[in-house]
Design an enzyme around this catalytic site. Structure first.
Site, PDB file in Angstrom:
ATOM      1  N   LYS A  97      41.766  58.725  23.897  1.00  0.00           N
ATOM      2  CA  LYS A  97      42.997  58.493  23.124  1.00  0.00           C
ATOM      3  C   LYS A  97      44.021  57.764  23.995  1.00  0.00           C
ATOM      4  O   LYS A  97      43.842  57.670  25.212  1.00  0.00           O
ATOM      5  CB  LYS A  97      43.562  59.827  22.638  1.00  0.00           C
ATOM      6  CG  LYS A  97      43.976  60.779  23.745  1.00  0.00           C
ATOM      7  CD  LYS A  97      44.393  62.145  23.196  1.00  0.00           C
ATOM      8  CE  LYS A  97      44.661  63.122  24.323  1.00  0.00           C
ATOM      9  NZ  LYS A  97      44.942  64.480  23.828  1.00  0.00           N
TER      10      LYS A  97
ATOM     11  N   ARG B  44      50.410  75.535  18.496  1.00  0.00           N
ATOM     12  CA  ARG B  44      50.706  74.185  18.033  1.00  0.00           C
ATOM     13  C   ARG B  44      49.977  73.976  16.713  1.00  0.00           C
ATOM     14  O   ARG B  44      50.486  74.364  15.671  1.00  0.00           O
ATOM     15  CB  ARG B  44      50.277  73.194  19.122  1.00  0.00           C
ATOM     16  CG  ARG B  44      50.945  71.860  19.075  1.00  0.00           C
ATOM     17  CD  ARG B  44      50.570  70.993  20.260  1.00  0.00           C
ATOM     18  NE  ARG B  44      49.127  70.845  20.454  1.00  0.00           N
ATOM     19  CZ  ARG B  44      48.560  70.123  21.420  1.00  0.00           C
ATOM     20  NH1 ARG B  44      49.315  69.482  22.283  1.00  0.00           N
ATOM     21  NH2 ARG B  44      47.248  70.031  21.521  1.00  0.00           N
TER      22      ARG B  44
ATOM     23  N   TYR C 129      70.479  49.834  42.410  1.00  0.00           N
ATOM     24  CA  TYR C 129      71.466  50.220  41.400  1.00  0.00           C
ATOM     25  C   TYR C 129      72.140  51.539  41.757  1.00  0.00           C
ATOM     26  O   TYR C 129      71.494  52.471  42.234  1.00  0.00           O
ATOM     27  CB  TYR C 129      70.790  50.387  40.035  1.00  0.00           C
ATOM     28  CG  TYR C 129      70.506  49.069  39.357  1.00  0.00           C
ATOM     29  CD1 TYR C 129      71.546  48.250  38.923  1.00  0.00           C
ATOM     30  CD2 TYR C 129      69.197  48.651  39.154  1.00  0.00           C
ATOM     31  CE1 TYR C 129      71.282  47.036  38.299  1.00  0.00           C
ATOM     32  CE2 TYR C 129      68.920  47.450  38.527  1.00  0.00           C
ATOM     33  CZ  TYR C 129      69.972  46.640  38.105  1.00  0.00           C
ATOM     34  OH  TYR C 129      69.709  45.457  37.492  1.00  0.00           O
TER      35      TYR C 129
ATOM     36  N   MET D 167      63.975  47.609  36.851  1.00  0.00           N
ATOM     37  CA  MET D 167      63.055  47.242  35.772  1.00  0.00           C
ATOM     38  C   MET D 167      61.827  46.503  36.295  1.00  0.00           C
ATOM     39  O   MET D 167      60.701  46.769  35.869  1.00  0.00           O
ATOM     40  CB  MET D 167      63.779  46.387  34.735  1.00  0.00           C
ATOM     41  CG  MET D 167      62.961  46.145  33.492  1.00  0.00           C
ATOM     42  SD  MET D 167      63.780  45.099  32.276  1.00  0.00           S
ATOM     43  CE  MET D 167      64.972  46.220  31.579  1.00  0.00           C
TER      44      MET D 167
HETATM   45  C1  LIG Z   1      44.055  65.204  24.840  1.00  0.00           C
HETATM   46  C2  LIG Z   1      43.168  66.332  24.483  1.00  0.00           C
HETATM   47  C3  LIG Z   1      42.138  66.723  25.357  1.00  0.00           C
HETATM   48  C4  LIG Z   1      41.952  66.119  26.735  1.00  0.00           C
HETATM   49  O1  LIG Z   1      42.828  66.755  27.640  1.00  0.00           O
HETATM   50  P1  LIG Z   1      42.768  66.472  29.216  1.00  0.00           P
HETATM   51  O2  LIG Z   1      43.739  67.447  29.775  1.00  0.00           O
HETATM   52  O3  LIG Z   1      43.181  65.068  29.420  1.00  0.00           O
HETATM   53  O4  LIG Z   1      41.381  66.724  29.663  1.00  0.00           O
HETATM   54  C5  LIG Z   1      41.271  67.700  24.919  1.00  0.00           C
HETATM   55  N1  LIG Z   1      41.421  68.297  23.705  1.00  0.00           N
HETATM   56  C6  LIG Z   1      42.422  67.969  22.870  1.00  0.00           C
HETATM   57  C7  LIG Z   1      42.540  68.671  21.567  1.00  0.00           C
HETATM   58  C8  LIG Z   1      43.338  66.999  23.223  1.00  0.00           C
HETATM   59  O5  LIG Z   1      44.336  66.687  22.403  1.00  0.00           O
END
Ligand SMILES: *Cc1c(COP(=O)(O)O)cnc(C)c1O
Length: 376
Positions: free
Chosen positions: A39, A135, A259, A307
């Protein structure tokens, strides 16, 4: 070739890490299947390139939502692809069906949509329990009822029992243990494969036995733990972010840099300017002293990150010249140290990468274009 900022992605290291993860996953009764989590554009490493590089060894891929999945299908990825957040609208079901995607089911509205849509092809669902993350997911005491409801649907091929850890990266917490107990209690006797571990769970919780693991960060060669951990010895960082020094000058004690004039030289100081900044994804909040790796040494960041540039103290490094490479993170400088200096986590730094040309080396580059000869 223009501006020197570059993110080098080592696809051989990615494959190495996948294999290490497979070995970790194969312990116990789990059969070592690994959903490579790609992702957020593979945590900034490029989802298409990373999935392609793993296509012959990965059991499957996990993404956050459908657009990310379609990108992989368009690139020719044939493995199972899991939507970790499931779908948001009933209209997505058409494509989930057409492109044979796996989806998480975490809420009743998704089941209602599924029942109304009736997919043409058998679908594998990943039924999520909220075992303590707080969650998404079904409450433990309603989980079995939901499972039965799904199991009765003719188009449901498999139901993977799934949950997610909140504190797997905290060695002193027993929260993960409690989540595991909850999950095992409420799924007791239910058939089907199980999926629990992210990167931290996979490394830290050896007692979890499940058929599917879902590592993200670890794949990219980064430890998910805040403290130094042995796993860093076994995995290889996939990304090296670097740029070059474009200016060196000596300033007298008492003069300021950057800055806000927030850093003031206490001695005669040689300041090097590196051509990378927060527009590229280097964290603006990196504190004075955050390490930058130049010519085999760590030098401290000084002054605020701008930047397009940042400044380092080169006084204790005698042989640096304009044009020398500065490594912001990579093999020689774990990104965890930079994250710590910026009060954040490696995940955020990787996902924030922006504007930097990404150079791949490893299996995707044809033999005759040996990367080492192309070194910029
Ligand atoms: C992003 C995600 C993972 C991967 O997590 P990592 O800590 O990067 O290994 C696994 N399961 C779910 C549901 C996630 O959203």
């Amino acid at each position: 070739m223009g501006r020197p900022a570059t993110a080098k992605i080592n696809l051989d290291a990615l494959r190495h890490n996948y294999r290490i993860i497979q070995q970790l996953s194969a312990r116990g009764t789990g059969n070592g299947q690994v959903m490579a989590v790609v992702k957020a554009d593979a945590y900034g490493h490029g989802a298409t390139a990373c999935a392609t590089a793993l296509a012959d060894i990965a059991s499957g891929f996990a993404v956050a939502f459908i657009e990310e999945a379609l990108e992989l299908r368009a690139a020719g990825i044939k493995q199972p692809i899991l939507l970790l957040e499931g779908f948001f609208e009933p209209s997505e079901l058409e494509m989930i069906d057409q492109y044979r995607l796996d989806t998480v089911i975490h809420h009743q509205y998704q089941i209602d949509a599924l029942v109304a849509h009736r997919p043409k092809h058998p679908v594998r669902l990943w039924l999520k329990m909220d075992s303590g993350m707080g969650r998404v997911g079904f409450a433990p005491d309603e989980y079995r009822k939901v499972w039965e409801q799904l199991n009765d649907l003719p188009f449901v091929k498999d139901i993977v029992l799934m949950s997610h850890f909140a504190c797997a990266d905290e060695p002193d917490s027993d929260h993960a243990q409690q989540q595991l107990t909850t999950f095992n209690t409420y799924t007791h006797g239910l058939p089907g494969e199980r999926s629990f571990c992210n990167s931290a769970g996979l490394v830290a919780l050896k007692e979890v036995q499940s058929e599917w693991n879902r590592p993200g960060l670890l794949l990219y060669g980064v430890s998910p733990f805040a403290q130094i951990h042995d796993i860093q010895q076994t995995i290889k960082p996939v990304m090296e972010l670097s740029s070059a020094i474009i200016s060196i000058k000596t300033i007298p004690a008492g003069s300021s840099v950057g800055y806000g004039s927030q850093w003031i030289a206490r001695r005669t100081t040689r300041i090097g300017v590196v051509a990378i900044g927060y527009a590229d994804g280097y964290p603006r909040h990196a504190a004075n002293g955050t390490p930058v790796y130049i010519n085999g040494c760590r030098v401290p960041l000084v002054g605020r990150v701008s930047m397009d540039m940042l400044t380092v103290d080169l006084t204790d490094l005698s042989d640096v010249q304009i044009g020398d490479r500065a490594i912001l993170w990579g093999d020689d400088l774990p990104i965890n140290e930079v994250a710590k200096g910026a009060g954040t986590i490696p995940y955020q730094l990787l996902c924030n990468l922006n504007r930097v040309p990404v150079l791949y080396h490893g299996i995707l580059i044809p033999e005759q274009l040996d990367f080492d000869q192309m070194e910029i």
